[in-house]
Each structure stands twice: as C-alpha cells, then as structure tokens.
Scaffold this motif. Structure first.
Motif, PDB file in Angstrom:
ATOM      1  N   GLN A 191       0.854  -1.181   0.000  1.00  0.00           N
ATOM      2  CA  GLN A 191       0.000   0.000   0.000  1.00  0.00           C
ATOM      3  C   GLN A 191       0.895   1.238   0.000  1.00  0.00           C
ATOM      4  O   GLN A 191       2.071   1.175   0.371  1.00  0.00           O
ATOM      5  N   SER A 192       0.317   2.355  -0.395  1.00  0.00           N
ATOM      6  CA  SER A 192       1.080   3.597  -0.481  1.00  0.00           C
ATOM      7  C   SER A 192       0.400   4.700   0.316  1.00  0.00           C
ATOM      8  O   SER A 192      -0.732   4.534   0.792  1.00  0.00           O
ATOM      9  N   ALA A 193       1.075   5.807   0.459  1.00  0.00           N
ATOM     10  CA  ALA A 193       0.505   6.951   1.164  1.00  0.00           C
ATOM     11  C   ALA A 193       1.157   8.231   0.660  1.00  0.00           C
ATOM     12  O   ALA A 193       2.327   8.237   0.270  1.00  0.00           O
ATOM     13  N   VAL A 194       0.373   9.301   0.677  1.00  0.00           N
ATOM     14  CA  VAL A 194       0.865  10.621   0.298  1.00  0.00           C
ATOM     15  C   VAL A 194       1.236  11.384   1.566  1.00  0.00           C
ATOM     16  O   VAL A 194       0.452  11.445   2.525  1.00  0.00           O
ATOM     17  N   VAL A 195       2.421  11.950   1.570  1.00  0.00           N
ATOM     18  CA  VAL A 195       2.937  12.692   2.717  1.00  0.00           C
ATOM     19  C   VAL A 195       3.132  14.154   2.328  1.00  0.00           C
ATOM     20  O   VAL A 195       3.628  14.450   1.239  1.00  0.00           O
ATOM     21  N   ARG A 196       2.722  15.041   3.212  1.00  0.00           N
ATOM     22  CA  ARG A 196       2.987  16.473   3.027  1.00  0.00           C
ATOM     23  C   ARG A 196       4.027  16.914   4.051  1.00  0.00           C
ATOM     24  O   ARG A 196       3.871  16.667   5.252  1.00  0.00           O
ATOM     25  N   CYS A 197       5.079  17.541   3.559  1.00  0.00           N
ATOM     26  CA  CYS A 197       6.143  18.078   4.420  1.00  0.00           C
ATOM     27  C   CYS A 197       6.134  19.599   4.299  1.00  0.00           C
ATOM     28  O   CYS A 197       6.392  20.134   3.218  1.00  0.00           O
ATOM     29  N   THR A 198       5.833  20.256   5.401  1.00  0.00           N
ATOM     30  CA  THR A 198       5.799  21.720   5.430  1.00  0.00           C
ATOM     31  C   THR A 198       7.027  22.209   6.175  1.00  0.00           C
ATOM     32  O   THR A 198       7.166  21.967   7.381  1.00  0.00           O
ATOM     33  N   PRO A 199       7.965  22.861   5.494  1.00  0.00           N
ATOM     34  CA  PRO A 199       9.240  23.217   6.139  1.00  0.00           C
ATOM     35  C   PRO A 199       9.061  24.193   7.294  1.00  0.00           C
ATOM     36  O   PRO A 199       8.202  25.079   7.252  1.00  0.00           O
ATOM     37  N   ARG A 200       9.857  23.977   8.317  1.00  0.00           N
ATOM     38  CA  ARG A 200       9.906  24.892   9.463  1.00  0.00           C
ATOM     39  C   ARG A 200      11.178  24.581  10.256  1.00  0.00           C
ATOM     40  O   ARG A 200      11.759  23.518  10.132  1.00  0.00           O
ATOM     41  N   ASP A 201      11.589  25.548  11.053  1.00  0.00           N
ATOM     42  CA  ASP A 201      12.746  25.336  11.914  1.00  0.00           C
ATOM     43  C   ASP A 201      12.327  24.496  13.111  1.00  0.00           C
ATOM     44  O   ASP A 201      11.202  24.624  13.606  1.00  0.00           O
ATOM     45  N   PRO A 202      13.214  23.626  13.610  1.00  0.00           N
ATOM     46  CA  PRO A 202      12.862  22.830  14.783  1.00  0.00           C
ATOM     47  C   PRO A 202      12.735  23.702  16.024  1.00  0.00           C
ATOM     48  O   PRO A 202      13.233  24.828  16.064  1.00  0.00           O
ATOM     49  N   ASP A 203      12.048  23.176  17.048  1.00  0.00           N
ATOM     50  CA  ASP A 203      11.855  23.943  18.282  1.00  0.00           C
ATOM     51  C   ASP A 203      12.988  23.676  19.273  1.00  0.00           C
ATOM     52  O   ASP A 203      12.801  23.764  20.490  1.00  0.00           O
ATOM     53  N   TYR A 204      14.142  23.364  18.753  1.00  0.00           N
ATOM     54  CA  TYR A 204      15.351  23.158  19.558  1.00  0.00           C
ATOM     55  C   TYR A 204      16.532  23.604  18.721  1.00  0.00           C
ATOM     56  O   TYR A 204      16.398  23.850  17.521  1.00  0.00           O
ATOM     57  N   THR A 205      17.682  23.722  19.345  1.00  0.00           N
ATOM     58  CA  THR A 205      18.894  24.077  18.611  1.00  0.00           C
ATOM     59  C   THR A 205      19.926  22.972  18.784  1.00  0.00           C
ATOM     60  O   THR A 205      19.927  22.261  19.800  1.00  0.00           O
ATOM     61  N   VAL A 206      20.776  22.811  17.800  1.00  0.00           N
ATOM     62  CA  VAL A 206      21.855  21.829  17.865  1.00  0.00           C
ATOM     63  C   VAL A 206      23.158  22.525  17.472  1.00  0.00           C
ATOM     64  O   VAL A 206      23.149  23.455  16.664  1.00  0.00           O
ATOM     65  N   PRO A 207      24.282  22.085  18.052  1.00  0.00           N
ATOM     66  CA  PRO A 207      25.551  22.754  17.749  1.00  0.00           C
ATOM     67  C   PRO A 207      26.055  22.456  16.351  1.00  0.00           C
ATOM     68  O   PRO A 207      26.776  23.258  15.762  1.00  0.00           O
ATOM     69  N   ASP A 208      25.667  21.291  15.818  1.00  0.00           N
ATOM     70  CA  ASP A 208      26.102  20.888  14.483  1.00  0.00           C
ATOM     71  C   ASP A 208      25.060  19.930  13.929  1.00  0.00           C
ATOM     72  O   ASP A 208      24.797  18.869  14.524  1.00  0.00           O
ATOM     73  N   GLU A 209      24.455  20.300  12.807  1.00  0.00           N
ATOM     74  CA  GLU A 209      23.337  19.515  12.288  1.00  0.00           C
ATOM     75  C   GLU A 209      23.742  18.090  11.916  1.00  0.00           C
ATOM     76  O   GLU A 209      23.042  17.129  12.262  1.00  0.00           O
ATOM     77  N   GLN A 210      24.862  17.920  11.223  1.00  0.00           N
ATOM     78  CA  GLN A 210      25.263  16.577  10.809  1.00  0.00           C
ATOM     79  C   GLN A 210      25.592  15.704  12.011  1.00  0.00           C
ATOM     80  O   GLN A 210      25.247  14.518  12.038  1.00  0.00           O
ATOM     81  N   ALA A 268      18.158  16.388  20.953  1.00  0.00           N
ATOM     82  CA  ALA A 268      18.953  17.589  20.703  1.00  0.00           C
ATOM     83  C   ALA A 268      19.728  17.999  21.949  1.00  0.00           C
ATOM     84  O   ALA A 268      20.911  18.376  21.867  1.00  0.00           O
ATOM     85  N   GLU A 269      19.083  17.926  23.097  1.00  0.00           N
ATOM     86  CA  GLU A 269      19.741  18.269  24.360  1.00  0.00           C
ATOM     87  C   GLU A 269      20.927  17.338  24.611  1.00  0.00           C
ATOM     88  O   GLU A 269      22.019  17.788  24.986  1.00  0.00           O
ATOM     89  N   LEU A 270      20.718  16.044  24.376  1.00  0.00           N
ATOM     90  CA  LEU A 270      21.788  15.082  24.613  1.00  0.00           C
ATOM     91  C   LEU A 270      22.901  15.227  23.579  1.00  0.00           C
ATOM     92  O   LEU A 270      24.092  15.108  23.907  1.00  0.00           O
ATOM     93  N   ALA A 271      22.525  15.501  22.335  1.00  0.00           N
ATOM     94  CA  ALA A 271      23.538  15.703  21.297  1.00  0.00           C
ATOM     95  C   ALA A 271      24.395  16.926  21.601  1.00  0.00           C
ATOM     96  O   ALA A 271      25.615  16.923  21.374  1.00  0.00           O
ATOM     97  N   ALA A 272      23.790  17.989  22.128  1.00  0.00           N
ATOM     98  CA  ALA A 272      24.560  19.181  22.494  1.00  0.00           C
ATOM     99  C   ALA A 272      25.557  18.860  23.600  1.00  0.00           C
ATOM    100  O   ALA A 272      26.703  19.320  23.582  1.00  0.00           O
ATOM    101  N   LEU A 273      25.097  18.051  24.577  1.00  0.00           N
ATOM    102  CA  LEU A 273      26.007  17.633  25.639  1.00  0.00           C
ATOM    103  C   LEU A 273      27.141  16.779  25.092  1.00  0.00           C
ATOM    104  O   LEU A 273      28.321  16.950  25.458  1.00  0.00           O
ATOM    105  N   ALA A 274      26.789  15.846  24.196  1.00  0.00           N
ATOM    106  CA  ALA A 274      27.806  14.969  23.597  1.00  0.00           C
ATOM    107  C   ALA A 274      28.815  15.779  22.799  1.00  0.00           C
ATOM    108  O   ALA A 274      30.018  15.489  22.818  1.00  0.00           O
TER     109      ALA A 274
END
Length: 279
Positions: A191-210, A268-274
């Motif tokens: 089966q299949s499905a249609v997905v809508r992705c509406t861009p927005r900034d996340p509600d958290y910050t990260v020191p490095d996205e990758q 995100a919080e844990l990644a910032a600590l790491a």
C-alpha cells in the motif's frame, strides 16, 4: 472557454508504448481521482511558480502539475520515457513551461524549485526524500505506506524512529492520504501513502546539524538498549571519542530511556552535551 480536461493516465501509457516495469521500480499511478487530488495537498499559500517532479513516468501527474504551476521541471531516469514526455508535452516545452531532465534524481543538479510534488520510485525514496528535505521547500510525496507512517510518527509509538526524528528536524510531516495498491499499474505488493512536508525550523537548537543526525542514527541502531548503553556502544557511528563522559554528564532519567521514548528535543539536548564533552 472550454475547460481543460486532464489527460487519461491509461491513454498516456498506451501512447508511451510501454508498461511500468517493477524490476526498474516503475509503478505508474493511474487512478484519476488520486492524481487529481495530489496537487491539492500543497498548502493554499505555497509558491507554485516552479514545481519539481521526480519520476515523471508517462506524465499523468506532470499533466496535473502543469495545470496549477507556472513552470514544471520533471526528472526522469528512463531515456525512453524522458523522450516521450518531451514529445507528449511539446507545447509546454516550447513555451518554456516544462523542462524534462533525463537522469537519476540522486545525481542530477536540481533546479531552484519552489515546491516538489512526486510519486517517488520506492527503491530510492528514502535517499531522495533526504536530498529534498534540507532544501526546506514544501513537499508532497508518495511513499510506501510503512515508510510514510514512520516519517510522520510521534515519539513513543511503534513507528517512531530515526526516520521520524530526521524528517521532523526539517518539516512538519503528515500523512494526507492512504492510496491502495490497485491505484497503480502494474500493481505493487504494498500500500502507499501521500505525505505532506511543510518546512519549518525545529523547536530546539543543535551545535552541528550533521553531528545531531549521526547521533540520532547511532542511538536508533540499538533502540532496544537504554540510551546509556546505546551511547556507549555506538561511538564508532556517532563519532564520539569519550562516550562515557557523555553518560556520566547526562540526566540519569534520560539515559534510562530507550531511543523510541526519547523526543526530538531530548535528542537535541543530549547531542549538544555529547558535542561538548564527548568529542
């Protein structure tokens, strides 16, 4: 003025002189009702000046997109189908309203599109989605249903995982329509499905996205382990030099959770600590 009638998908396949080939990941969407609805899932205020379509096939969705967009660029890897699209829509090509790019969507240079609407080849849908999401443009994409539901899943659900966190980092993701396999020719196994992705900034910050995305991926490779063990066992994936320092510095309650229960903000919080103590 005569109302424009959409092209019949079965007639397009006949004119193209070929059927879809499951071995080449070709399943043409032939249900008129679904085809007509897909462009309507773009938000009303979206810029339709230049729509991108990946996997044009015989052109049934291309036809619908040309009816609502100023310009359309379609990427088609099959050279025979790319040639057919240029011939079938020669008027739109001549007017500069349609550009057909022959090639693999993972390799070609994508245009500066305003939104993307596509029935993606399922075998490479993940790779294509994660090429498109960082562009931060509105997306309406057809996926296998299981993949779609994992993209849109909330933390704590069975479907929630790396895909949910990564997609949600870039956009609000929602399943807007479930599509039966009989809507395609040839009929796929899923089966299949249609997905809508509406861009927005996340509600958290990260020191490095990758680093954040790699850290999430690493933790979900051991989703049945506590975060304490997951962080320690996957340093080779996340790139940590001192995972024990992260475990020692992190909140005990968070480290006792399993990845499936950890929200994106907690990741995100844990990644910032790491990033601070573990590299």
């Amino acid at each position: 003025m005569t109302e424009r009638r959409p092209r019949d998908p079965d007639a397009l396949i006949r004119r193209a002189g070929r059927r879809g080939n499951p071995d080449r990941d070709q399943h043409f969407l032939v249900d008129d009702r679904v085809l007509d609805r897909i462009p309507t899932y773009l938000p009303d205020d979206v810029d339709r000046s230049h729509l991108l379509e990946i996997g044009g096939g015989a052109g049934a969705l291309t036809d619908r997109l040309l009816a609502v967009a100023d310009r359309v660029t379609v990427v088609e890897r099959d050279p025979d189908l790319a040639a057919f699209l240029r011939e079938e829509f020669a008027a739109a090509v001549d007017e500069g309203r349609l550009t057909v790019v022959e090639g693999d969507a993972l390799d070609v240079d994508l245009p500066d599109f305003s939104a993307c609407v596509s029935n993606l080849p399922y075998g490479v849908s993940s790779e294509i989605a994660f090429r498109l999401l960082p562009e931060k443009k509105p997306l309406v994409l057809m996926f296998q249903q299981e993949f779609a539901e994992r993209m849109a899943a909330e933390s704590g659900t069975d479907e929630y995982g790396r895909l949910s966190v990564t997609a949600g980092h870039y956009a609000d993701v929602e399943v807007v329509e479930h599509v039966p396999k009989e809507a395609f020719d040839p009929v796929p196994r899923v089966q299949s499905a249609v997905v809508r992705c509406t861009p927005r900034d996340p509600d958290y910050t990260v020191p490095d996205e990758q680093f954040f995305l790699d850290f999430v991926t690493a933790c979900f490779t051991q989703r049945r382990k506590t975060m304490r063990n997951a962080v320690r066992n996957t340093a080779h994936i996340s790139g940590l030099d001192d995972p024990d320092a992260v475990v020692d510095a992190a909140d005990e309650a968070l480290m006792s959770k399993r990845a499936g229960k950890v929200s994106p903000a907690e990741f995100a919080e844990l990644a910032a600590l790491a990033w601070e103590v573990g590299r």
